[in-house]
Design an enzyme around this catalytic site. Structure first.
Site, mmCIF file in Angstrom:
data_model
loop_
_atom_site.group_PDB
_atom_site.id
_atom_site.type_symbol
_atom_site.label_atom_id
_atom_site.label_comp_id
_atom_site.label_asym_id
_atom_site.label_seq_id
_atom_site.Cartn_x
_atom_site.Cartn_y
_atom_site.Cartn_z
ATOM 1 N N HIS A 60 -44.705 -29.956 -35.624
ATOM 2 C CA HIS A 60 -43.565 -29.650 -34.759
ATOM 3 C C HIS A 60 -42.676 -28.559 -35.355
ATOM 4 C CE1 HIS A 60 -40.613 -31.674 -31.757
ATOM 5 N NE2 HIS A 60 -40.260 -30.417 -31.946
ATOM 6 N N LEU A 63 -41.014 -21.690 -33.691
ATOM 7 C CA LEU A 63 -40.933 -20.286 -34.092
ATOM 8 C C LEU A 63 -40.329 -19.652 -32.839
ATOM 9 C CD1 LEU A 63 -44.511 -20.088 -35.629
ATOM 10 C CD2 LEU A 63 -42.350 -20.379 -36.846
ATOM 11 N N ASN A 94 -41.699 -23.772 -26.399
ATOM 12 C CA ASN A 94 -40.454 -23.378 -25.709
ATOM 13 C C ASN A 94 -39.932 -22.023 -26.158
ATOM 14 O OD1 ASN A 94 -39.605 -24.356 -28.225
ATOM 15 N ND2 ASN A 94 -37.737 -25.299 -27.429
ATOM 16 N N ASP A 154 -41.626 -29.859 -25.300
ATOM 17 C CA ASP A 154 -40.552 -30.215 -26.226
ATOM 18 C C ASP A 154 -39.296 -29.353 -26.065
ATOM 19 O OD1 ASP A 154 -39.645 -31.745 -28.679
ATOM 20 O OD2 ASP A 154 -39.286 -29.664 -29.236
ATOM 21 N N HIS A 235 -40.403 -36.658 -32.596
ATOM 22 C CA HIS A 235 -39.118 -37.024 -33.222
ATOM 23 C C HIS A 235 -38.525 -38.382 -32.792
ATOM 24 C CE1 HIS A 235 -37.833 -35.085 -29.517
ATOM 25 N NE2 HIS A 235 -37.883 -33.866 -29.994
ATOM 26 N N ASN A 281 -31.268 -32.570 -31.379
ATOM 27 C CA ASN A 281 -31.728 -33.365 -30.250
ATOM 28 C C ASN A 281 -33.112 -33.929 -30.538
ATOM 29 O OD1 ASN A 281 -31.737 -34.493 -27.745
ATOM 30 N ND2 ASN A 281 -32.483 -32.676 -26.692
ATOM 31 N N ASP A 308 -39.605 -30.515 -36.848
ATOM 32 C CA ASP A 308 -38.755 -30.031 -35.742
ATOM 33 C C ASP A 308 -37.873 -28.877 -36.233
ATOM 34 O OD1 ASP A 308 -37.673 -29.683 -33.242
ATOM 35 O OD2 ASP A 308 -36.612 -31.606 -33.182
ATOM 36 N N HIS A 312 -31.733 -21.307 -35.228
ATOM 37 C CA HIS A 312 -30.849 -20.753 -34.199
ATOM 38 C C HIS A 312 -29.992 -19.649 -34.806
ATOM 39 C CE1 HIS A 312 -31.771 -23.441 -30.929
ATOM 40 N NE2 HIS A 312 -31.588 -24.496 -31.704
HETATM 41 O O1 DOR Z 1 -32.706 -30.070 -31.632
HETATM 42 C C1 DOR Z 1 -33.670 -29.631 -31.025
HETATM 43 N N1 DOR Z 1 -33.922 -28.317 -30.981
HETATM 44 N N2 DOR Z 1 -34.472 -30.482 -30.390
HETATM 45 C C2 DOR Z 1 -35.454 -30.060 -29.578
HETATM 46 O O2 DOR Z 1 -36.137 -30.878 -29.018
HETATM 47 C C3 DOR Z 1 -35.656 -28.607 -29.343
HETATM 48 C C4 DOR Z 1 -35.148 -27.817 -30.469
HETATM 49 C C5 DOR Z 1 -35.032 -26.335 -30.184
HETATM 50 O O3 DOR Z 1 -35.959 -25.759 -29.605
HETATM 51 O O4 DOR Z 1 -34.049 -25.752 -30.596
#
Ligand code: DOR
Length: 433
Positions: A60, A63, A94, A154, A235, A281, A308, A312
């Site tokens: 998980h 990128l 995603n 996801d 998760h 999340n 996970d 960001h």
């Molecule tokens: O905290 C999260 N960030 N949970 C997720 O399920 C997606 C992920 C993201 O893509 O930033």
């Protein structure tokens, strides 16, 4: 290319030397330097005091390429993965555009090969555009060069039971698995960001109750039973989900699951300062849940650790808590967190770590060249760990392009010393080779 690892602890098999030629383990035992020398070993790694594990596999990873190369690229994320001891990572779908076609999956695969630091295996979206309505090109992705076997929306839950049922039926045909982000959108909508309880009330943050995860886990194990297909729960974050999974496994239902390093160590009370670094999340949970997750990982109810890793950019993360993007970095620190929390407490030994961070995730993902025992004839995907090293995490030393590191400033025991991908060192002495 030949490489000799001298005196590594091969968990279970004691201290051994490992000779690697052309990416494959060719000999294990007491290998004389002189003899190895006469056979012209190109490189020797002194592994005194180090533990050898099969290369770590992350089910998980986010990128951000294509689409958000300011937050992470396939190359930067691969570098972070190698530093973290990983030899294979599954890249979540995603992105922008979403990995919902064979072409998109092949592109991720090819960019991973170009970076050449870990094997980057694309995850395919379950539904077109992650919209939850129409199935994506599951069969075409499976038959593509990328050989996609894991499918996930996801970041979003496949919340429509009919769509989830069809997806499970479809992937069964080629031995695939649906990895579910379990979050009932009626019980926890996109604003929900704090474990629902006393603290969410006090902080005035929208609550994300555990039941929003648990109802989807319960529904999906029943759909897996009904379809005879495989479901994987991403998760897992609550004791209630653990209970359902434990029950489902006892029924022989084909369910597997993963827990993140952050859900194994960090708790809800970190949100008291409204620091968006701790927004994720599903959200961080109270210590009762954390204890249940650790116990479930130790007893095999939860199969694997998965990061996970969710980089960001600052301009997405540095906002008021409710508005900040959810997610935290995880690749570079995962092994140290598991070492600290699970090995340090005696809940897992190193053979157990090999299971939860390499062997089982490789099996769940259908990656045949990874998660293999360290034995003659096997591909030399290996991680050398220094179990007694203490590291103080510094977010500014990260290979990731992002800095949303919840471990910054923490001291952890156990660190990755070297990573080998098919016999080639990608990391030596904790730094990119
Ligand atoms: O905290 C999260 N960030 N949970 C997720 O399920 C997606 C992920 C993201 O893509 O930033």
């Amino acid at each position: 290319m030949s490489l000799l690892i001298k005196g590594a602890d091969l968990v279970g098999a004691g201290r051994q030397d490992v000779l690697i030629r052309n990416g494959v383990i060719t000999e294990i035992g007491k290998i004389q330097d002189a003899r190895a020398g006469s056979e012209q070993v190109d490189q020797t790694i002194d592994a005194d005091g180090l533990i050898a594990l099969p290369g770590l596999v992350d089910l998980h990873t986010h990128l951000r390429e294509p689409g958000r190369e300011d937050a992470e690229t396939i190359a930067s994320g691969s570098a972070a993965a190698a530093i973290g001891g990983f030899t294979a990572i599954l890249a979540m779908a995603n992105t922008s555009p979403v990995t919902d076609t064979a072409e998109a999956a092949e592109r991720v695969l090819d960019l991973g090969r170009l970076a050449a630091l870990v094997d980057v295996q694309p995850v395919g979206a379950v539904t077109k555009g992650l919209a939850g309505e129409e199935l994506a090109e599951l069969g075409l992705m499976a038959r593509s060069r990328a050989r996609v076997r894991v499918f996930s929306d996801d970041g979003r839950c496949v919340h429509d039971a009919r769509v989830m049922r069809r997806a499970l039926e479809y992937v069964k045909a080629f031995g695939g698995v649906v990895s579910q982000h379990a979050q009932d959108p009626q019980l926890a909508d996109h604003n929900a960001c704090c474990h629902e309880g006393e603290l969410s009330g006090r902080l005035g943050l929208p609550g994300w109750p555990g039941i929003a995860e648990e109802v989807i886990v319960a529904r999906d194990v029943m759909l897996a039973r009904h379809t005879g297909s495989r479901v994987h729960i991403a998760h897992v974050s609550t004791a209630g989900s653990v209970e359902v999974i434990r029950w489902a496994k006892a029924q022989g239902i084909q369910v597997t699951s993963e827990v993140t390093p952050h859900h194994l160590m960090l708790t809800t009370d970190l949100l008291a300062g409204y620091d968006p670094t701790f927004k994720v999340n599903p959200p961080l949970r109270p210590s009762e849940d954390v204890e249940a997750l650790r116990a479930a990982l130790a007893d095999g109810t939860i199969d694997a650790v998965a990061t996970d890793h969710a980089p960001h950019a600052r301009h997405d993360k540095e906002h008021a808590f409710v508005d900040a993007a959810p997610g935290m970095l995880g690749l570079e620190t995962a092994l140290s967190v598991v070492s600290d929390v699970m090995v340090g407490s005696g809940l897992l030994d190193w053979a157990g770590v090999a299971q939860v961070m390499s062997m089982r995730p490789a099996r769940i993902a259908g990656l045949s060249g990874h998660g293999r025992p360290i034995a003659v004839g096997e591909p030399a995907n290996l991680t050398l760990v220094d179990p007694s090293a203490t590291v103080t995490v510094d977010r500014d030393l990260s290979m990731s392009l992002s800095r949303n590191n919840p471990w910054h400033g923490r001291q952890l025991t156990g660190a990755v010393h070297a990573t080998l991908l098919r016999g080639l060192p990608t990391v030596l002495k904790g730094a990119l080779a």
